[in-house]
Design a protein around this motif. Structure first.
Motif, PDB file in Angstrom:
ATOM      1  N   UNK A  85     116.979 -37.415 124.418  1.00  0.00           N
ATOM      2  CA  UNK A  85     116.984 -38.171 125.749  1.00  0.00           C
ATOM      3  C   UNK A  85     118.393 -38.654 125.930  1.00  0.00           C
ATOM      4  N   UNK A  86     119.091 -38.916 125.246  1.00  0.00           N
ATOM      5  CA  UNK A  86     120.526 -39.321 125.124  1.00  0.00           C
ATOM      6  C   UNK A  86     121.290 -38.121 125.639  1.00  0.00           C
ATOM      7  N   UNK A  87     120.858 -37.031 125.133  1.00  0.00           N
ATOM      8  CA  UNK A  87     121.776 -35.746 125.469  1.00  0.00           C
ATOM      9  C   UNK A  87     121.444 -35.363 126.944  1.00  0.00           C
ATOM     10  N   UNK A  88     120.145 -35.348 127.320  1.00  0.00           N
ATOM     11  CA  UNK A  88     119.804 -35.412 128.499  1.00  0.00           C
ATOM     12  C   UNK A  88     120.400 -36.454 129.702  1.00  0.00           C
ATOM     13  N   UNK A  89     120.449 -37.262 129.272  1.00  0.00           N
ATOM     14  CA  UNK A  89     121.164 -38.575 130.199  1.00  0.00           C
ATOM     15  C   UNK A  89     122.600 -38.319 130.183  1.00  0.00           C
ATOM     16  N   UNK A  90     123.198 -37.871 129.181  1.00  0.00           N
ATOM     17  CA  UNK A  90     124.647 -37.425 129.390  1.00  0.00           C
ATOM     18  C   UNK A  90     124.783 -36.245 130.149  1.00  0.00           C
ATOM     19  N   UNK A  91     123.926 -35.387 130.349  1.00  0.00           N
ATOM     20  CA  UNK A  91     123.881 -34.226 131.178  1.00  0.00           C
ATOM     21  C   UNK A  91     123.667 -34.821 132.610  1.00  0.00           C
ATOM     22  N   UNK A  92     122.748 -35.646 132.880  1.00  0.00           N
ATOM     23  CA  UNK A  92     122.397 -36.010 134.340  1.00  0.00           C
ATOM     24  C   UNK A  92     123.753 -36.660 134.634  1.00  0.00           C
ATOM     25  N   UNK A  93     124.326 -37.615 134.165  1.00  0.00           N
ATOM     26  CA  UNK A  93     125.647 -38.319 134.406  1.00  0.00           C
ATOM     27  C   UNK A  93     126.682 -37.185 134.619  1.00  0.00           C
ATOM     28  N   UNK A  94     127.013 -36.232 133.731  1.00  0.00           N
ATOM     29  CA  UNK A  94     128.076 -35.509 134.099  1.00  0.00           C
ATOM     30  C   UNK A  94     127.873 -34.674 135.192  1.00  0.00           C
ATOM     31  N   UNK A  95     126.519 -34.104 135.457  1.00  0.00           N
ATOM     32  CA  UNK A  95     126.578 -33.223 136.562  1.00  0.00           C
ATOM     33  C   UNK A  95     126.629 -34.088 137.966  1.00  0.00           C
ATOM     34  N   UNK A  96     125.797 -35.255 137.932  1.00  0.00           N
ATOM     35  CA  UNK A  96     125.889 -35.965 139.054  1.00  0.00           C
ATOM     36  C   UNK A  96     127.193 -36.595 139.335  1.00  0.00           C
ATOM     37  N   UNK A  97     127.952 -36.802 138.402  1.00  0.00           N
ATOM     38  CA  UNK A  97     129.225 -37.667 138.484  1.00  0.00           C
ATOM     39  C   UNK A  97     129.949 -36.529 139.154  1.00  0.00           C
ATOM     40  N   UNK A 138     119.264 -42.720 142.313  1.00  0.00           N
ATOM     41  CA  UNK A 138     119.094 -41.101 141.949  1.00  0.00           C
ATOM     42  C   UNK A 138     119.131 -40.807 140.494  1.00  0.00           C
ATOM     43  N   UNK A 139     120.365 -41.128 139.669  1.00  0.00           N
ATOM     44  CA  UNK A 139     120.402 -40.895 138.470  1.00  0.00           C
ATOM     45  C   UNK A 139     119.307 -41.764 137.480  1.00  0.00           C
ATOM     46  N   UNK A 140     119.106 -42.982 137.937  1.00  0.00           N
ATOM     47  CA  UNK A 140     118.181 -43.790 136.856  1.00  0.00           C
ATOM     48  C   UNK A 140     116.680 -43.123 137.281  1.00  0.00           C
ATOM     49  N   UNK A 141     116.439 -42.793 138.386  1.00  0.00           N
ATOM     50  CA  UNK A 141     114.977 -42.121 138.612  1.00  0.00           C
ATOM     51  C   UNK A 141     114.982 -40.846 137.909  1.00  0.00           C
ATOM     52  N   UNK A 142     115.980 -39.948 138.104  1.00  0.00           N
ATOM     53  CA  UNK A 142     115.973 -38.746 137.122  1.00  0.00           C
ATOM     54  C   UNK A 142     115.837 -38.913 135.817  1.00  0.00           C
ATOM     55  N   UNK A 179     126.480 -46.077 130.599  1.00  0.00           N
ATOM     56  CA  UNK A 179     127.260 -44.876 131.078  1.00  0.00           C
ATOM     57  C   UNK A 179     127.447 -44.753 132.600  1.00  0.00           C
ATOM     58  N   UNK A 180     126.191 -45.230 133.076  1.00  0.00           N
ATOM     59  CA  UNK A 180     126.128 -44.923 134.762  1.00  0.00           C
ATOM     60  C   UNK A 180     127.077 -46.014 135.334  1.00  0.00           C
ATOM     61  N   UNK A 181     127.145 -46.997 134.927  1.00  0.00           N
ATOM     62  CA  UNK A 181     127.991 -48.125 135.650  1.00  0.00           C
ATOM     63  C   UNK A 181     129.653 -47.771 135.239  1.00  0.00           C
ATOM     64  N   UNK A 182     130.071 -47.178 133.996  1.00  0.00           N
ATOM     65  CA  UNK A 182     131.370 -46.443 133.940  1.00  0.00           C
ATOM     66  C   UNK A 182     131.456 -45.365 134.726  1.00  0.00           C
ATOM     67  N   UNK A 188     136.247 -37.686 134.869  1.00  0.00           N
ATOM     68  CA  UNK A 188     135.011 -38.069 134.452  1.00  0.00           C
ATOM     69  C   UNK A 188     134.475 -37.865 132.965  1.00  0.00           C
ATOM     70  N   UNK A 189     134.580 -36.535 132.776  1.00  0.00           N
ATOM     71  CA  UNK A 189     134.301 -36.249 131.080  1.00  0.00           C
ATOM     72  C   UNK A 189     135.062 -37.271 130.338  1.00  0.00           C
ATOM     73  N   UNK A 190     136.421 -37.493 130.527  1.00  0.00           N
ATOM     74  CA  UNK A 190     137.010 -38.415 129.855  1.00  0.00           C
ATOM     75  C   UNK A 190     136.528 -39.534 129.851  1.00  0.00           C
TER      76      UNK A 190
END
Lengths: 559, 278
Positions: free
Chosen positions: A372-384, A423-427, A457-460, A494-496
């Protein structure tokens, strides 16, 4: 007046290849000298690694070299995976740029069939093949030392294989263009999602426990060998597997089987090519490529939902208006819909192939939380990469409103962030629920990690995105017929930022020392850190937005 | 194998001799175009003689762009017949495209090419030799006042500059048929005047121009024949000279045939109230 001529086949190939090369070089050098060098070095490193890896697999690994069963298994798996990535690459790597848009060439006196042929041939030399050719060459050289199918047979079969992959890739891309730019893309996605979900529910997952449970001793029993043989046979009956079957036939000096495999691959490629051409012509003749469709008349509903009834009292009207506008933009944006749907498909795919067993093998009891953490990172990276870091990109000429309307710039930033964050949170929550439904008995060990690391991560990401949107503004298009790459510098930054979050999260895990209570506490402590970062960056972003308005308007209203 | 020119295009190598002016350049019979349940063009009949500068007018959503789309082969008619230069239109046949110049609503340019490169590329795609394409490109850039931006990336062009470049691309092969969809949007007055002069000159030499516009003044000054399309049908057609000699203004005719009788809607109080046309 002028003599009427149209360019011949070779002249067309020369012109279009020249055009693509010129556009590619311009895009590459647009990153600057260092960026170009780093990108090239990175790509060449991966390319070399794939080539050497394939060579070692088929030429130097004693277990494979000495066992026909292992060889058949490894070869059919290799051809399957290479094909899979080759075919889906044009879709996932967003490789449609202007030079791929055949609609741009339809005005010239060249038959569409020739244009498509030239485009397909040009795809044999596009940058992505930098990863596939070395793997195939490495495998070919390795096989020459072990399986020894003969150079001519290897070359012929691999050529048919490459043509098949390229044709299927173009076909999939055109299918994707037709689906995604359709007015009903949302419905299509949802229907596809339901079908996929149904498949996942009814098809029992592939049992991979044998592989992970007894990996070290695997291959020693007759049952294991039978399993390998069956897998190789199953993969060998798919189009990519025909390369493996053909190579084995060449080794066994069975020319009939060899030619059949080559002919089958060329037939599949040919059929995919024709279907792709039909799809493409349908796409452009339907007017979608040129956006000539008249807008559908809709009666305006004066009572359409404005969200006014559910506005929390602490949010001002202007901030709420920005938030609702941004939410609507995201909801109607085909790219946002696609990016939203992709991880769900990915999750269903993981379920179908029985990946939870692999994760259990790799990560132990905490696999659910880690996934779930990996998926969360993916969501943030792609949407960001697409939205957070280029928040104004989709506004086009509407970006002027940001500075013309009497809403504070702070409201514009927060309103956008609220919509993007929602959007990110719902996803993320949706992914979590789906994962729970798929594996209801999975251990919940370490759930503090994704539950609290994601909002941090979302806030950052939102805070960093505000600055990056202002520093590197670039026009993004609303539809999928034009595929915009994320702004390189923004994506890297963003990745940094997200990488720094990962470091902090890992530190928090280290501090907790295996205690679940401490893990919850340390992860919860990260939330105020994220909020502080966001609030620290916000006024700075606001000031920069005000100062840089001219540059932003110029960048976003181009094209 | 004929390397430079394709064999199936050998027929296309006929020189552009004096055109047969008695023949229609454009002939549309009962063309219908539907998009799902929406009918954009509904039984359009249109005949345009060679050498005509034709203005196709109509309110927004009347079917102008769809008509141009069908004439240029980017849209396939649901029903009906289209003939261009005396031949039934086959949108895939290079014969037609070699004789057409098209400026669509959205210019199909490559943003990472420079202006001059785009023109040379277009010229070569129309079968011109590189030297000839380069020579014409320079001349066209001068005509549309873009010579100083010849080496600028198209990505950095303004909307008007893109439009001018797209017009230049459509002219580089001296086409017999020109389709311009809202060509003067965003184009400065000076360049627009030059383009008007070029187009009129081309018509005098036998080329046919069809332009769509919603700016009546542009049509009134420029075209020799005018047609008004509404709800996908041609509702009016006239010779401009005849129209002027009758003392009619295009604006009056337009309002009459599309049934516009002034805005009679009530304005809301906060906009001052009363009727919109007061």
């Amino acid at each position: 007046m002028t003599e009427r001529r149209s360019p011949g086949l070779l002249a067309t190939i020369g012109l279009l290849t020249g055009l693509r090369f010129r556009l590619f070089v311009r895009r590459l050098t647009g990153r600057g000298l260092v960026g170009t060098f780093v990108a090239l070095l990175f790509a060449l490193g991966i390319s070399l690694g794939l080539g050497v890896g394939a060579y070692l697999l088929f030429g130097a690994l004693p277990q494979i070299a000495s066992s026909p069963v292992w060889m058949a298994f490894a070869l059919s798996m290799f051809t399957f995976l290479v094909s899979l990535f080759w075919v889906i690459w044009p879709v996932i790597a967003a490789q449609v740029d202007e030079a791929y848009e055949l609609g741009r060439f339809f005005c010239y006196p060249v038959r569409p069939v020739r244009l498509y042929l030239v485009q397909t041939l040009a795809a044999l030399f596009e940058p992505s093949v930098l990863f596939f050719y070395p793997a195939l060459i490495g495998a070919g050289v390795g096989l020459s030392q072990t399986l020894a199918p003969g150079w001519m047979a290897t070359l012929g079969l691999m050529s048919a294989y490459v043509l098949m992959n390229v044709a299927c890739g173009r076909c999939l891309q055109n299918l994707f263009l037709n689906l995604m730019t359709s007015r009903r893309s949302g419905e299509f996605l949802f229907a596809g999602f339901l079908v996929f979900l149904g498949l996942a529910a009814f098809i029992p997952p592939v049992d991979a426990s044998w592989l992970f449970g007894r990996l070290s001793a695997f291959g020693s029993t007759p049952q294991d060998m039978a399993l390998l043989v069956n897998t190789a046979r199953a993969l060998g009956s798919t189009p990519p597997g025909w390369l493996a079957v053909g190579l084995a036939a060449a080794r066994a000096a069975e020319p009939r089987a060899l030619y059949s495999c080559a002919a089958l691959m060329l037939s599949v490629g040919g059929a995919a090519w024709l279907f792709g051409l039909w799809l493409l012509k349908r796409f452009y003749r339907g007017g979608r490529g040129l956006r000539l469709l008249p807008s559908r008349a809709r009666r305006m509903d004066p009572n359409s939902w404005t969200g006014a009834g559910v506005r929390p009292s602490f949010i001002s009207d202007t901030l709420w208006a920005v938030f609702i506008k941004e939410l609507r933009t995201l909801f109607r944006n085909p790219k946002a819909r696609l990016l939203f749907a992709v991880p769900f498909f990915l999750l269903i795919l993981l379920k179908v192939i029985g990946a939870p067993q692999l994760f259990l093998y790799l990560w132990g009891d905490a696999w659910f939380a880690v996934l779930l953490a990996v998926l969360g990172f993916y969501v943030l990276a792609v949407l960001s990469g697409q939205f957070f870091s280029n928040g104004f990109g989709y506004d086009g000429y509407g970006v002027r409103q940001v500075f013309l309307l009497p809403a504070s710039l702070r409201h514009w930033l927060i309103g956008r962030n609220l919509a993007h964050g929602l959007l990110a949170l719902v996803q993320f929550v949706g992914l979590g629920i789906l994962l729970f439904l798929f594996v209801p008995d999975a251990p919940r060990h370490g759930m503090a990690l994704p539950c609290l690391a994601f909002p941090f991560g979302l806030l950052v990401a939102l805070g960093t995105g505000n600055l990056l949107s202002i520093n590197n503004p670039r026009r993004f298009h609303f539809d999928l017929s034009r595929r915009d790459r994320p702004v390189g510098a923004s994506f890297a930054w963003m990745l940094v930022a997200l990488g720094a979050c990962v470091v902090l999260v890992m530190t928090a895990i280290g501090i907790s020392g295996g205690s679940l209570v401490l893990l919850w506490l340390t992860m919860a402590a990260l939330l105020p850190v994220g909020l502080f970062f966001y609030l620290f960056v916000l006024p700075r972003a606001q000031r920069r937005l005000s100062a840089e308005r001219e540059r932003i308007i110029e960048a976003i209203t181009v094209g | 194998m004929n390397i430079g020119r394709s064999t199936d295009d050998q027929n296309s190598k006929v020189g552009y001799a004096a055109p047969d002016m008695s023949q229609d350049a454009i002939k549309v019979l009962g063309a219908i175009k539907r998009f799902g349940s929406t009918t954009a063009v509904n039984g359009l009949d249109l005949e345009i003689a060679r050498g005509t500068f034709y203005g196709l007018l109509g309110p927004n959503g009347a079917g102008k762009s769809t008509t141009v789309g069908m004439l240029t082969g980017t849209l396939r008619p649901t029903a009906g017949r289209i003939e261009l230069l005396g031949k039934k239109l086959d949108p895939d046949d290079p014969w037609f495209k070699a004789r057409m110049g098209v400026v669509a609503e959205e210019a199909a340019l490559f943003s990472r090419l420079r202006g001059h490169e785009q023109l040379v590329f277009s010229g070569m795609m129309y079968g011109l030799a590189r030297e000839e394409a380069a020579r014409r490109a320079l001349a066209l850039l001068g005509l549309v006042n873009l010579e100083r931006d010849a080496d600028t990336l198209i990505a950095d062009y303004s909307r008007g500059m893109r439009k001018k470049l797209a017009i230049a691309c459509a002219l580089i092969h001296s086409p017999e048929l020109l389709f311009f969809d809202e060509p003067f949007e965003g184009v400065d007055a000076m360049s627009a005047e030059t383009i008007r002069r070029v187009l009129s000159g081309l018509c005098e030499r036998g080329a046919t121009v069809l332009l769509t516009t919603h700016i009546l003044e542009v049509a009134e000054k420029l075209v020799t024949q005018v047609g008004i399309i509404d709800h996908g049908k041609l509702v009016y057609q006239a010779d401009m000279l005849q129209l002027k000699s009758d003392g009619e203004s295009l604006s009056n005719v337009f309002n009459r045939v599309v049934g516009y009788e002034g805005d009679t809607r009530e304005l809301p109080d906060w906009l001052g109230g009363g009727r919109a046309s007061d």
